[in-house]
Design an enzyme around this catalytic site. Structure first.
Site, PDB file in Angstrom:
ATOM      1  N   CYS A 129       2.587 -15.548   0.206  1.00  0.00           N
ATOM      2  CA  CYS A 129       2.962 -15.383   1.616  1.00  0.00           C
ATOM      3  C   CYS A 129       2.714 -16.640   2.452  1.00  0.00           C
ATOM      4  CB  CYS A 129       2.235 -14.180   2.198  1.00  0.00           C
ATOM      5  SG  CYS A 129       2.541 -12.657   1.277  1.00  0.00           S
ATOM      6  N   LYS A 194      -3.717  -4.864   6.848  1.00  0.00           N
ATOM      7  CA  LYS A 194      -2.826  -4.750   5.694  1.00  0.00           C
ATOM      8  C   LYS A 194      -3.644  -4.946   4.427  1.00  0.00           C
ATOM      9  CE  LYS A 194       1.278  -6.651   3.517  1.00  0.00           C
ATOM     10  NZ  LYS A 194       2.459  -7.513   3.654  1.00  0.00           N
ATOM     11  N   ARG A 216      -2.505 -10.991  -4.222  1.00  0.00           N
ATOM     12  CA  ARG A 216      -2.621 -11.303  -2.797  1.00  0.00           C
ATOM     13  C   ARG A 216      -4.022 -11.030  -2.241  1.00  0.00           C
ATOM     14  NH1 ARG A 216       2.562 -12.230  -2.450  1.00  0.00           N
ATOM     15  NH2 ARG A 216       4.232 -10.676  -2.405  1.00  0.00           N
ATOM     16  N   GLU A 232     -10.148  -7.070  11.895  1.00  0.00           N
ATOM     17  CA  GLU A 232      -8.793  -7.638  11.896  1.00  0.00           C
ATOM     18  C   GLU A 232      -8.011  -7.166  13.130  1.00  0.00           C
ATOM     19  OE1 GLU A 232      -7.274  -9.790  10.091  1.00  0.00           O
ATOM     20  OE2 GLU A 232      -8.209  -9.909   8.116  1.00  0.00           O
ATOM     21  N   LYS A 247      -1.494  -0.543   7.114  1.00  0.00           N
ATOM     22  CA  LYS A 247      -0.561  -0.475   5.993  1.00  0.00           C
ATOM     23  C   LYS A 247      -1.330  -0.577   4.677  1.00  0.00           C
ATOM     24  CE  LYS A 247       3.081  -3.141   3.863  1.00  0.00           C
ATOM     25  NZ  LYS A 247       3.748  -4.405   3.797  1.00  0.00           N
ATOM     26  N   TYR A 312      10.755   4.724   4.932  1.00  0.00           N
ATOM     27  CA  TYR A 312      12.046   4.819   4.259  1.00  0.00           C
ATOM     28  C   TYR A 312      12.644   6.214   4.439  1.00  0.00           C
ATOM     29  CZ  TYR A 312      10.200   0.490   2.493  1.00  0.00           C
ATOM     30  OH  TYR A 312       9.662  -0.769   2.437  1.00  0.00           O
TER      31      TYR A 312
HETATM   32  C1  PBG Z   1       5.705  -8.887   2.776  1.00  0.00           C
HETATM   33  C2  PBG Z   1       5.714  -7.416   2.858  1.00  0.00           C
HETATM   34  C3  PBG Z   1       5.388  -6.483   1.855  1.00  0.00           C
HETATM   35  C4  PBG Z   1       5.643  -5.223   2.387  1.00  0.00           C
HETATM   36  C5  PBG Z   1       6.078  -5.403   3.693  1.00  0.00           C
HETATM   37  N1  PBG Z   1       6.099  -6.773   3.973  1.00  0.00           N
HETATM   38  C6  PBG Z   1       4.965  -6.654   0.463  1.00  0.00           C
HETATM   39  C7  PBG Z   1       3.748  -7.357   0.124  1.00  0.00           C
HETATM   40  O1  PBG Z   1       2.865  -7.622   0.930  1.00  0.00           O
HETATM   41  O2  PBG Z   1       3.687  -7.713  -1.068  1.00  0.00           O
HETATM   42  C8  PBG Z   1       5.479  -3.931   1.647  1.00  0.00           C
HETATM   43  C9  PBG Z   1       6.285  -2.802   2.146  1.00  0.00           C
HETATM   44  C10 PBG Z   1       6.418  -1.656   1.218  1.00  0.00           C
HETATM   45  O3  PBG Z   1       5.810  -1.586   0.132  1.00  0.00           O
HETATM   46  O4  PBG Z   1       7.196  -0.759   1.577  1.00  0.00           O
HETATM   47  N2  PBG Z   1       4.474  -9.498   3.002  1.00  0.00           N
HETATM   48 ZN    ZN Z   2       4.376 -11.741   2.299  1.00  0.00          ZN
END
Ligand code: PBG
Ligand code: ZN
Length: 322
Positions: A129, A194, A216, A232, A247, A312
């Site tokens: 990222c 996240k 990550r 955060e 998330k 979704y």
């Molecule tokens: C990108 C991003 C991700 C998701 C949203 N933006 C994937 C990740 O961090 O690898 C995941 C969304 C999902 O799983 O529906 N950074």
């Molecule tokens: Zn990313």
């Protein structure tokens, strides 16, 4: 006490049940995540996400019109570029796929709120990222690229910016970058808490964004940490986040609740790809009732404290709630 108090009294009549309901899902808070592929000539269903597509520019615009007519009022866009490189040039190119998509959608469906996901992983050859040196992800040099990406998206028509990279300091940098360009009116919805989650698997298939090496966990949060999540969130708010997101959603309902209780800002939750895929897979086997489980999931995320849900299921929920 029983028999004076009978909890079942308010459960007898369906009108009374509706009347005393404490939580309601509103389509107003649902955001549909959409994928668009540069150079694609036909839309392609994502195997691990039945009913979700890797769109062409044209099919994306049609899909957005359909969503708006159904009552879904906002979308968040993810682009898959034709060419990836070490510094994710496609993320901030004026004629990048997401920028083109934003301009096309705003022209065809001007009232639809278009949110730009700001991250580098769909655009970098290594799938991380941000910028890397060896196997380390460099925080501060990445900030400049995130700012460029956010600005280019707003210039292309984005109504809101949602940084999902988890670099330190990105919200402040992006806020300043947008303000410098006169975009003081554009809100930032921060992916504040996240987590480094295994629930992103189907998304990475869809966006072709799995890291080429490592994982990550040097930037996304450890799933075990709720205090860090609150820090955060606090930092992002101090840096200028208008909306804070947790998330994934369903395995982190405690975090959503805790964030709800620590801030007055609106709280969003991302009901991620793996959460969606699990319901789809079980439903396809006839093991669960898809509609009831999906709506119960959205209700639970709402009850936990999120007023905005990226899901979704936005399209289906809009139909079901009609
Ligand atoms: C990108 C991003 C991700 C998701 C949203 N933006 C994937 C990740 O961090 O690898 C995941 C969304 C999902 O799983 O529906 N950074
Ligand atoms: Zn990313």
């Amino acid at each position: 006490m029983f028999p004076t108090t009978r909890m079942r009294r308010l459960r007898e009549h369906s009108v009374v049940r509706d009347m005393v309901r404490e939580t309601r899902i509103s389509v107003d808070g649902l955001v549909a995540p959409l994928f668009v592929v540069e150079g694609a000539t036909a839309r392609e269903e994502i195997r691990s996400m039945p009913g979700q597509y890797r769109h062409t520019l044209a099919s994306l615009v049609d899909h957005c019109k359909m969503l708006w007519d159904l009552g879904v009022k906002s979308v968040i866009l993810f682009g898959i570029p034709e060419v990836k490189d070490a510094v994710g040039t496609g993320a901030y190119a004026a004629d990048g796929i997401v920028q083109k998509a934003m301009t096309a959608i705003k022209k065809a469906v001007p009232q639809l709120l278009v949110i730009g996901d700001v991250c580098m992983c769909e655009y970098t050859s290594h799938g991380h990222c941000g910028i890397i040196e060896g196997e380390r992800l460099l925080n501060d040099p990445t900030l400049d690229l995130l700012v460029k990406t956010a600005v280019s998206q707003v210039e292309a028509g984005a109504d809101m910016i949602a940084p999902s990279d988890m670099m330190d300091g990105r919200i402040g940098a992006i806020r300043e970058g947008l303000d410098d360009k006169g975009f003081t009116h554009i809100p930032i919805m921060s992916y504040a808490a996240k987590f480094a989650s295994a629930y992103y698997g189907p998304f990475r298939d869809a966006a072709d964004s799995a890291p080429a090496f490592g994982d990550r966990s040097s930037y996304q949060m450890d799933p075990a940490c709720i205090n860090q999540a609150l820090m955060e969130v606090e930092l992002d708010i101090e840096e200028g986040a208008d909306i804070v997101m947790v998330k994934p959603a369903l395995p982190y309902l405690d975090v959503i609740r805790a964030v709800r209780e620590t801030t007055l800002k609106p709280v969003a939750a991302y009901n991620v790809s793996g959460e969606f895929a699990m319901i789809k897979a079980a439903a396809a086997n006839g093991w669960i009732d898809e509609k009831r489980v999906a709506l119960e999931t959205l209700l639970s995320i709402t009850r936990a404290g999120a007023s905005i849900i990226l899901t979704y299921y936005a399209e289906d929920a809009a139909r079901w709630l009609k």
